[in-house]
Design a protein around this motif. Structure first.
Motif, mmCIF file in Angstrom:
data_model
loop_
_atom_site.group_PDB
_atom_site.id
_atom_site.type_symbol
_atom_site.label_atom_id
_atom_site.label_comp_id
_atom_site.label_asym_id
_atom_site.label_seq_id
_atom_site.Cartn_x
_atom_site.Cartn_y
_atom_site.Cartn_z
ATOM 1 N N CYS B 161 38.936 35.023 33.057
ATOM 2 C CA CYS B 161 37.528 35.088 33.442
ATOM 3 C C CYS B 161 36.714 36.016 32.543
ATOM 4 O O CYS B 161 35.489 35.957 32.518
ATOM 5 N N PHE B 162 37.394 36.930 31.846
ATOM 6 C CA PHE B 162 36.624 37.871 31.024
ATOM 7 C C PHE B 162 37.230 38.100 29.646
ATOM 8 O O PHE B 162 36.754 38.949 28.897
ATOM 9 N N SER B 163 38.288 37.363 29.331
ATOM 10 C CA SER B 163 38.950 37.646 28.068
ATOM 11 C C SER B 163 39.338 36.356 27.343
ATOM 12 O O SER B 163 39.346 35.278 27.938
ATOM 13 N N SER B 164 39.700 36.520 26.060
ATOM 14 C CA SER B 164 40.112 35.340 25.275
ATOM 15 C C SER B 164 41.523 34.922 25.699
ATOM 16 O O SER B 164 42.265 35.724 26.269
ATOM 17 N N PRO B 165 41.929 33.671 25.404
ATOM 18 C CA PRO B 165 43.275 33.233 25.816
ATOM 19 C C PRO B 165 44.392 34.114 25.270
ATOM 20 O O PRO B 165 45.358 34.390 25.979
ATOM 21 N N VAL B 166 44.261 34.581 24.012
ATOM 22 C CA VAL B 166 45.338 35.393 23.427
ATOM 23 C C VAL B 166 45.488 36.699 24.208
ATOM 24 O O VAL B 166 46.592 37.081 24.623
ATOM 25 N N LEU B 167 44.352 37.361 24.434
ATOM 26 C CA LEU B 167 44.414 38.629 25.171
ATOM 27 C C LEU B 167 44.850 38.411 26.615
ATOM 28 O O LEU B 167 45.623 39.189 27.164
ATOM 29 N N SER B 168 44.361 37.315 27.222
ATOM 30 C CA SER B 168 44.745 37.026 28.612
ATOM 31 C C SER B 168 46.249 36.814 28.718
ATOM 32 O O SER B 168 46.884 37.259 29.677
ATOM 33 N N THR B 169 46.816 36.135 27.699
ATOM 34 C CA THR B 169 48.270 35.922 27.698
ATOM 35 C C THR B 169 48.992 37.261 27.642
ATOM 36 O O THR B 169 49.939 37.502 28.396
ATOM 37 N N LEU B 170 48.521 38.118 26.740
ATOM 38 C CA LEU B 170 49.157 39.434 26.601
ATOM 39 C C LEU B 170 49.051 40.240 27.893
ATOM 40 O O LEU B 170 50.019 40.840 28.347
ATOM 41 N N PHE B 171 47.846 40.221 28.497
ATOM 42 C CA PHE B 171 47.650 40.971 29.749
ATOM 43 C C PHE B 171 48.558 40.430 30.858
ATOM 44 O O PHE B 171 49.200 41.188 31.583
ATOM 45 N N THR B 172 48.597 39.103 30.976
ATOM 46 C CA THR B 172 49.393 38.497 32.060
ATOM 47 C C THR B 172 50.873 38.816 31.869
ATOM 48 O O THR B 172 51.560 39.223 32.824
ATOM 49 N N GLY B 174 52.105 41.245 30.193
ATOM 50 C CA GLY B 174 52.258 42.697 30.380
ATOM 51 C C GLY B 174 52.414 43.041 31.854
ATOM 52 O O GLY B 174 53.316 43.790 32.244
ATOM 53 N N ILE B 175 51.536 42.460 32.678
ATOM 54 C CA ILE B 175 51.618 42.719 34.125
ATOM 55 C C ILE B 175 52.934 42.153 34.682
ATOM 56 O O ILE B 175 53.587 42.767 35.530
ATOM 57 N N TYR B 176 53.320 40.986 34.168
ATOM 58 C CA TYR B 176 54.567 40.362 34.643
ATOM 59 C C TYR B 176 55.767 41.279 34.355
ATOM 60 O O TYR B 176 56.590 41.538 35.236
ATOM 61 N N LEU B 177 55.820 41.770 33.112
ATOM 62 C CA LEU B 177 56.943 42.640 32.735
ATOM 63 C C LEU B 177 56.912 43.945 33.531
ATOM 64 O O LEU B 177 57.944 44.420 34.001
#
Lengths: 302, 259
Positions: B161-172, B174-177
């Protein structure tokens, strides 16, 4: 554009692509030859910490355990029967597999056999096999079969009959354990080392698995026990014969004629036993049967 | 709430099918066939275990890849293709649009997971294993995977909703790990014997989604009974967490300037 100029790229691809792949494969073979020693080194270094691997497995620890167990089977299979077989990495692999999945029964049960077999048939480390089974019992107190496996190791490999009886007795306390486990505990305590008890233990091992290798091994041992028992009885009869006839028998036929035997005993391959000049019975040299060696005591723990 | 989220969800599902997302099932089928044939040849005593472990791990991994990589593009793609503007011109609120998108991807994942579970059942049948009462734990493990995917999808959607797909992937991821190691973070905090670090570690433990809650693969493989209270608790945990994340996503997306 002519027909040939249209089809030329297709033909080039049909010839060129397999050729390129063949070159790539050839190159890979060269690279493998150069990096084999490095890969072996890496394997040894990466194998050790089960706890760390469990953390890093992101919840797929049981799958990783299956992979390590399969690697242990492959590692054992590649070395078993080869001269000067070295099973150095067998224990770390089993350690990893059972740390990653403490409920992996196959790794405890078969792994203990791989570890305890002697000569070129296994690592000859009954001490580690006992450790593995004890760890399995601690992680799976409901599995009575591990208790009987421990009893087997104490009885057959270590000839430690009191501990073998205690292991069977402990296993018999499990409500799921069949009645024969308690009987085995009593029998081992009473007649440890007898042919009768050894036969019962091997028979139960045969009966407890569907694995063809273990069943073959148990059959071999049962046949070997029968041959040893036959020879022991023939040696006794030879002594009786000597008392009556003041000479040693040269064949089992003489024992039969003297009324000491009811028939000619044969080995598991169907060959009659023969007597040596010392009056001891032996297998017929024509027989292909080989009596499995009796267990030897394991190497001292490192 | 209107029927619009359902319409968006159905369209999202159709779009995923059109994008050949379900082709991953072919890989899954090949994996199961390969494992069923090979494992008996290369290992001892674990044919059944490997099929269950590998099947459930593949269902989880394929689902996670889909949830993350499709989830992060759900909103971004609509903005990029400018289809979002025509959609929002209709009587649909941004929050409803997000719920619809989320529902559509979740539906795709549920269909995908169901088909893979069917494949797992066929593979188990092939290796000659009769179905037992304890196999209910395999279905519960699959259900836990769906819960995990529901949570990952919500997180991916939130970041998209607020970030690019690459960053969103990294954030998701990151939270998963972080969620996978949540218990370790708490334990490391306890090891320090410093009340402040312990407090921060404990706070982090309760804040991040604890994905380890959903790991029942080993229990299912060994036919262990999974308590129904755990099923209930995990369901409630997911419902609460997803609601929280979707509300946050809705709040962020509602304030986003789309010009």
């Amino acid at each position: 554009m002519t027909f040939s100029s249209q089809t030329r790229p297709v033909w080039s691809a049909i010839v060129g692509v397999p050729l390129l792949f063949a070159l790539i494969a050839l190159l890979q073979v060269r690279i493998d030859a150069q990096t084999r020693s490095v890969a072996q080194q890496k394997q040894e270094m990466l194998l050790r910490s089960g706890t760390l691997l469990r953390k890093l497995s992101l919840g797929y620890d049981s799958l990783l355990s299956d992979i390590y167990w399969t690697r242990a089977v492959q590692y054992y299979g590649a070395r078993v029967g080869t001269p000067q077989a070295n099973f150095e990495l067998l224990w770390p692999m089993l350690d990893l597999a059972t740390t990653l999945d403490p409920k992996l029964m196959a790794a405890y049960r078969f792994g203990a056999i791989f570890l305890s077999e002697t000569g070129n048939a296994g690592a000859g480390r009954t001490d580690l096999a006992v450790q593995l089974i004890k760890r399995g019992i601690a992680a799976n107190p409901d599995q009575w079969r591990l208790g009987t496996d421990l009893g087997f190791l104490y009885y057959w490999r270590l000839q430690d009959y009191p501990d073998a009886a205690a292991a069977y007795l402990e296993a018999s306390k499990n409500p799921q354990a069949p009645a024969w486990v308690k009987l085995m505990a009593a029998r081992v305590a009473e007649k440890g080392g007898s042919f009768e008890t050894s036969r019962a233990i091997w028979f139960q091992l045969y009966d407890s698995t569907s694995d063809p290798n273990i069943r073959r091994k148990a059959t071999e041992q049962l046949r070997g026990l029968r041959a040893r028992e036959d020879q022991m009885q023939l040696d006794e009869l030879a002594k009786q014969y000597q008392k009556s006839y003041r000479r040693l028998p040269v064949s089992t036929k003489e024992l039969l004629e003297a009324g000491l035997l009811n028939g000619i005993p044969v080995d598991p391959e169907g060959f009659p036993y023969v007597f040596g000049p010392d009056g001891k019975s032996h297998l017929d040299p024509a027989s292909s049967f080989v009596i499995p060696p009796e267990p030897s005591l394991p190497a001292a723990p490192k | 709430m209107s029927a619009m989220p359902a319409v968006v969800a159905i369209n999202t599902f159709r779009e995923a099918v059109r994008d050949r997302v379900l082709y991953n099932l072919i890989f899954f089928a090949l994996l199961m066939i390969g494992a069923s044939i090979l494992v008996g040849e290369i290992s001892v005593g674990i044919e059944r275990l490997v099929i269950i472990n590998l099947g459930l791990a593949a269902i989880s991994i394929f689902g996670l890849i889909m949830a993350v990589f499709i989830g992060v593009g759900l909103v971004y793609k609509e903005i990029e293709k400018r289809t979002l503007y025509s959609l929002l011109a209709k009587p649909i609120r941004r929050g409803e649009f997000l719920v619809g998108k989320y529902g559509g991807l979740l539906l795709t994942l549920v269909v995908n997971t169901s088909l893979m579970t069917l494949g797992l059942a066929v593979a188990l049948f092939y290796v000659g294993r009769p179905f037992l009462r304890s196999d209910a734990s395999i279905l519960i493990a699959v259900y836990f995977i769906v819960l995990e995917l529901a949570l990952v999808t919500a997180l991916a959607l939130f970041f998209s909703c607020f970030s690019s797909p690459v960053l969103s992937t990294l954030f998701t991821l990151g939270i998963y790990l972080t969620g996978m190691f949540a218990a370790d973070i708490r334990d490391f905090g306890d090891l320090t014997r410093n009340p402040v670090v312990q407090g921060v570690a404990r706070l982090l433990y309760y804040l991040v989604p604890n994905f380890h809650n959903f790991n029942a693969i080993a229990a299912a493989a060994h036919g262990e009974t999974i308590p129904l209270t755990l099923v209930l608790h995990n369901t409630l945990y997911t419902l609460l967490y997803v609601t929280l994340v979707l509300l946050a996503a809705s709040a962020v997306f509602s304030r986003r300037d789309l010009k």
